[in-house]
Design a protein around this motif. Sequence first.
Motif, mmCIF file in Angstrom:
data_model
loop_
_atom_site.group_PDB
_atom_site.id
_atom_site.type_symbol
_atom_site.label_atom_id
_atom_site.label_comp_id
_atom_site.label_asym_id
_atom_site.label_seq_id
_atom_site.Cartn_x
_atom_site.Cartn_y
_atom_site.Cartn_z
ATOM 1 N N LYS A 127 0.924 -0.879 -0.046
ATOM 2 C CA LYS A 127 -0.163 0.153 -0.005
ATOM 3 C C LYS A 127 0.790 1.221 0.035
ATOM 4 C CE LYS A 127 -2.171 -0.618 3.978
ATOM 5 N NZ LYS A 127 -1.708 -1.917 4.387
ATOM 6 N N SER A 128 1.801 1.155 0.853
ATOM 7 C CA SER A 128 2.680 2.578 1.377
ATOM 8 C C SER A 128 3.430 2.774 -0.224
ATOM 9 C CB SER A 128 3.483 2.436 2.332
ATOM 10 O OG SER A 128 2.780 2.377 3.479
ATOM 11 N N SER A 129 4.017 1.538 -0.804
ATOM 12 C CA SER A 129 4.915 2.001 -1.920
ATOM 13 C C SER A 129 3.872 2.158 -3.187
ATOM 14 C CB SER A 129 5.597 0.278 -2.177
ATOM 15 O OG SER A 129 6.210 -0.003 -0.994
ATOM 16 N N LEU A 130 2.634 1.822 -3.272
ATOM 17 C CA LEU A 130 2.064 2.160 -4.398
ATOM 18 C C LEU A 130 1.563 3.600 -4.186
ATOM 19 C CD1 LEU A 130 0.250 1.479 -6.878
ATOM 20 C CD2 LEU A 130 -1.526 0.732 -5.243
ATOM 21 N N LEU A 131 1.295 4.220 -2.919
ATOM 22 C CA LEU A 131 1.038 5.431 -2.814
ATOM 23 C C LEU A 131 2.002 6.346 -3.279
ATOM 24 C CD1 LEU A 131 -0.961 5.766 0.847
ATOM 25 C CD2 LEU A 131 -1.687 6.575 -1.712
ATOM 26 N N ARG A 132 3.388 5.964 -2.563
ATOM 27 C CA ARG A 132 4.439 6.695 -3.083
ATOM 28 C C ARG A 132 4.764 6.720 -4.368
ATOM 29 N NH1 ARG A 132 5.145 5.655 1.944
ATOM 30 N NH2 ARG A 132 6.466 7.073 3.430
ATOM 31 N N CYS A 133 4.321 5.813 -5.248
ATOM 32 C CA CYS A 133 4.795 5.932 -6.644
ATOM 33 C C CYS A 133 3.618 6.601 -7.173
ATOM 34 C CB CYS A 133 4.418 4.218 -7.175
ATOM 35 S SG CYS A 133 5.800 3.152 -7.157
ATOM 36 N N LEU A 134 2.368 6.601 -6.792
ATOM 37 C CA LEU A 134 1.523 7.609 -7.386
ATOM 38 C C LEU A 134 1.516 9.157 -6.924
ATOM 39 C CD1 LEU A 134 -1.793 5.460 -6.745
ATOM 40 C CD2 LEU A 134 -0.567 5.903 -8.957
ATOM 41 N N ALA A 135 2.259 9.354 -5.884
ATOM 42 C CA ALA A 135 2.723 10.557 -5.224
ATOM 43 C C ALA A 135 3.936 10.994 -5.930
ATOM 44 C CB ALA A 135 2.939 10.827 -3.868
ATOM 45 N N GLY A 136 4.583 10.273 -6.879
ATOM 46 C CA GLY A 136 5.729 11.024 -7.457
ATOM 47 C C GLY A 136 7.069 10.705 -6.649
ATOM 48 N N LEU A 137 7.034 10.123 -5.517
ATOM 49 C CA LEU A 137 8.226 10.073 -4.518
ATOM 50 C C LEU A 137 8.951 8.803 -4.959
ATOM 51 C CD1 LEU A 137 6.387 10.876 -1.316
ATOM 52 C CD2 LEU A 137 7.524 12.377 -2.627
ATOM 53 N N ARG A 138 8.382 8.039 -5.736
ATOM 54 C CA ARG A 138 9.239 6.828 -6.035
ATOM 55 C C ARG A 138 9.009 6.600 -7.533
ATOM 56 N NH1 ARG A 138 10.388 7.463 -1.804
ATOM 57 N NH2 ARG A 138 10.357 6.018 -0.084
ATOM 58 N N ALA A 139 10.012 6.503 -8.580
ATOM 59 C CA ALA A 139 10.095 6.230 -9.809
ATOM 60 C C ALA A 139 9.684 4.708 -10.015
ATOM 61 C CB ALA A 139 11.268 6.553 -10.445
ATOM 62 N N PRO A 140 8.759 4.340 -10.789
ATOM 63 C CA PRO A 140 8.274 2.909 -10.960
ATOM 64 C C PRO A 140 9.230 2.207 -11.834
ATOM 65 C CG PRO A 140 6.556 4.385 -11.967
ATOM 66 C CD PRO A 140 7.570 5.307 -11.207
ATOM 67 N N ASP A 141 9.679 1.292 -11.791
ATOM 68 C CA ASP A 141 10.463 0.213 -12.577
ATOM 69 C C ASP A 141 9.803 0.158 -13.657
ATOM 70 O OD1 ASP A 141 11.965 0.001 -10.370
ATOM 71 O OD2 ASP A 141 11.248 -1.964 -9.823
ATOM 72 N N ALA A 142 8.594 0.142 -13.887
ATOM 73 C CA ALA A 142 7.769 -0.234 -15.058
ATOM 74 C C ALA A 142 6.342 0.256 -14.865
ATOM 75 C CB ALA A 142 7.424 -1.671 -15.483
ATOM 76 N N GLY A 143 5.877 0.735 -16.091
ATOM 77 C CA GLY A 143 4.473 1.456 -15.792
ATOM 78 C C GLY A 143 4.532 3.016 -15.953
ATOM 79 N N THR A 144 3.148 3.455 -15.850
ATOM 80 C CA THR A 144 3.214 5.140 -16.062
ATOM 81 C C THR A 144 2.087 5.398 -15.221
ATOM 82 O OG1 THR A 144 3.580 4.722 -18.211
ATOM 83 C CG2 THR A 144 2.841 7.057 -17.630
ATOM 84 N N VAL A 145 2.417 6.607 -14.371
ATOM 85 C CA VAL A 145 1.541 7.479 -13.454
ATOM 86 C C VAL A 145 0.867 8.619 -14.292
ATOM 87 C CG1 VAL A 145 1.163 8.723 -11.347
ATOM 88 C CG2 VAL A 145 2.428 6.633 -11.441
ATOM 89 N N ARG A 146 -0.328 8.830 -14.435
ATOM 90 C CA ARG A 146 -0.781 9.752 -15.147
ATOM 91 C C ARG A 146 -1.835 10.568 -14.242
ATOM 92 N NH1 ARG A 146 -0.151 9.279 -20.862
ATOM 93 N NH2 ARG A 146 0.239 6.999 -21.049
ATOM 94 N N TYR A 147 -1.621 12.161 -14.220
ATOM 95 C CA TYR A 147 -2.475 13.038 -13.585
ATOM 96 C C TYR A 147 -3.292 13.605 -14.575
ATOM 97 C CZ TYR A 147 0.510 12.793 -9.448
ATOM 98 O OH TYR A 147 1.297 12.508 -8.325
ATOM 99 N N ASP A 148 -4.595 13.406 -14.628
ATOM 100 C CA ASP A 148 -5.401 13.909 -15.726
ATOM 101 C C ASP A 148 -4.858 13.655 -17.141
ATOM 102 O OD1 ASP A 148 -7.532 14.988 -14.361
ATOM 103 O OD2 ASP A 148 -6.809 16.881 -14.315
ATOM 104 N N GLY A 149 -4.307 12.274 -17.288
ATOM 105 C CA GLY A 149 -3.963 11.791 -18.704
ATOM 106 C C GLY A 149 -2.669 12.041 -19.073
ATOM 107 N N GLU A 150 -1.970 13.205 -18.174
ATOM 108 C CA GLU A 150 -0.583 13.207 -18.626
ATOM 109 C C GLU A 150 0.350 12.712 -17.612
ATOM 110 O OE1 GLU A 150 1.577 17.434 -18.707
ATOM 111 O OE2 GLU A 150 -0.149 17.966 -18.943
ATOM 112 N N PRO A 151 1.445 12.159 -18.457
ATOM 113 C CA PRO A 151 2.390 11.118 -17.513
ATOM 114 C C PRO A 151 3.328 12.004 -16.811
ATOM 115 C CG PRO A 151 3.158 11.120 -20.036
ATOM 116 C CD PRO A 151 1.674 11.930 -19.841
ATOM 117 N N VAL A 152 3.461 11.686 -15.435
ATOM 118 C CA VAL A 152 4.105 12.684 -14.603
ATOM 119 C C VAL A 152 5.717 12.371 -14.294
ATOM 120 C CG1 VAL A 152 2.116 13.047 -13.152
ATOM 121 C CG2 VAL A 152 3.699 11.188 -12.450
ATOM 122 N N GLN A 153 6.197 11.269 -15.110
ATOM 123 C CA GLN A 153 7.690 11.058 -14.791
ATOM 124 C C GLN A 153 8.724 12.072 -15.117
ATOM 125 O OE1 GLN A 153 6.035 8.722 -16.811
ATOM 126 N NE2 GLN A 153 7.567 8.547 -18.823
#
Lengths: 368, 269
Positions: B41-67
């Motif tokens: 849970k904590s790790s997923l939250l941190r990925c979604l909050a932009g605090l951890r760079a995921p090894d694979a996959g994309t986080v988008r805010y309103d469709g825009e990738p945030v990496q």
Amino acid sequence: MSADPLAPKPTADLLLSPGSPGSPAPAGRPGRSTAAHTLLFLLAALALAGSMAAAVRIGTADVGWTGLARVLGTRLGLGVEPLPPLLDSLIWDLRLPRVLMAALVGASLAVCGTVLQAVTRNALADPYLLGVSSGASTGAVAVVVLGVGASALGVTGGALAGALSSFGLLLLLLRRTGLDSARIVLTGVVVGQLFTASTSLVLMASADADTTRAVTHWLLGSMAPARWDTVVVCAVVTPLGLVTAWLCSNALDGLAFGTDTAASLGIGVRNTRMLLLVVTAALTAVAVATVGAIGFVGLIVPHGVRFLVGPLHRVLLPYAALAGAVFLVWTDALARVAFAPREVPVGVITALLGVPLFLLILRKRGEL
Amino acid sequence: MRITAEGLSWSVAGTQVVRDVSADIAPGETVGLLGPNGSGKSSLLRCLAGLRAPDAGTVRYDGEPVQDWSARRIARHVAFVEQDSAADSDLRVADVVGLGRTPFRDRWRGPDATDRAVVAAALERVGLTALAGRSWKALSGGERQRAHIARALAQQPYALLLDEPTNHLDVKHQLELMRLLTGTDQTVLVALHDLSLAARYCDRLLLLHHGRLIACGTPAAVLTTERLAEVFEVDADLTTDTLGHPVVTYRGRSAAPLPRHPDPPFESL
């Protein structure tokens, strides 16, 4: 999203919604007003100027206020009657650079301590206890003894290389736990011991007796070697370092709650930390290159000043710089006159004052 | 703001903590993130909050990738509240909440009138106005947690990500906090341990198990007796409260009953 940072945010309405109709800013924040702070800061600056003037007077040869005025007047070409050349040289070539150096080094070390305490989240962090001063000493001694380039800049460069390598070693040893590990001070002391031993080794192996005696005095931390050429290096680097640290004030505040919270506030934690460590290394190196490793200033001053003006770095850092300057100017004056005509290395006095404080902090944290 | 995770994976020291998680959180939704300890849970939250760079996959805010976004830009969109953000700080409560204004200020600038007004509103929102001048050290665990939430609100985020924010709170403040979170226009993603609390206040629930998202939907759809037995290893009864929210009652882990001590012989008395 087409992020327009100025666009009204949904939450702005929400936070200031009818539920809390335009809750006025809390009038008269419990802290001091800006005007009061400006006045206090000016008073502190005046105290520093006064301390420096007094410290130039104090010493084995007392020239009095008029004598001091005559020395300064002569140099400014005001057509006053100069002092006898020997006395004039004593004041201008020895004592004045020494007092200026004490002020610059005091400000540097106090700011280094403040910054390191925030970056490591450890109240005991200080360039001396973390081994940075010892690293700088090793670098400086290596340059002096091996004669690679014994100019003021060469020695400063050596000190900087030494300070950075001690930081590097510290980071390497703490790579698993991170810089805000509780073990940082212990690790720092070990790193410091290693560099102190290396310094002794370099000295014993390659220096003659005269150099060894001179260098040993300097390793305890003494203002005696300050001259105009070293003051100039310090006068250029120190203000740059202090301003850089001050520009990171908000980041330093944010770091109090750890890496993740700081990063979630938009602080580039890694870069800010690296920048501040390099600044701290540079400030320490410039100080150590001339006057040796003076301990505990970075511990004593920030704690005292935090107690007086609070922990917000935007306010804390300038006061820490001023207070550090005043502190070292007076301890150096004490070092000159306490056992006159013999001189105590100023590092001995700061250590005598710092050790009880160190124990007090340990006790407060329940580790003693 | 819509938060989208596409095939997120994240690992630390060779262990995959988040495995191929895809989820979509709609604007204004309150979503509960559930799962046992160590489920990611904590790790997923941190990925979604932009605090951890995921090894694979994309986080988008309103469709825009945030990496490629700067930390500052992310902080102007999303606020994050850690589980145990301990600090031995002398900062005053108002200054701690004021840290939430950091992404809107120059690096050295002090707070201006807007900052102070936002801080005052955030303090009022969590009921800490009276403690604004108090030192951080003097706060109770619950007060600290509320101050952190006020700090997050002062960030005026489009979305709030919270890691078990009810941990240190008593029942009253737990309920107040959940009401506060659901009453906002922001997108809220909150990791919770209390299943009934999550079921009552969240629009949707995400259930994590060994780093995988194994269920996603309304509380009634996600919380079933079989899933609770499989994921949390508990026997639980599911009932419905008067408003139709699922309520979880635990029967305790199915284990051998404790041996009963025989009564002491009469003589020894």
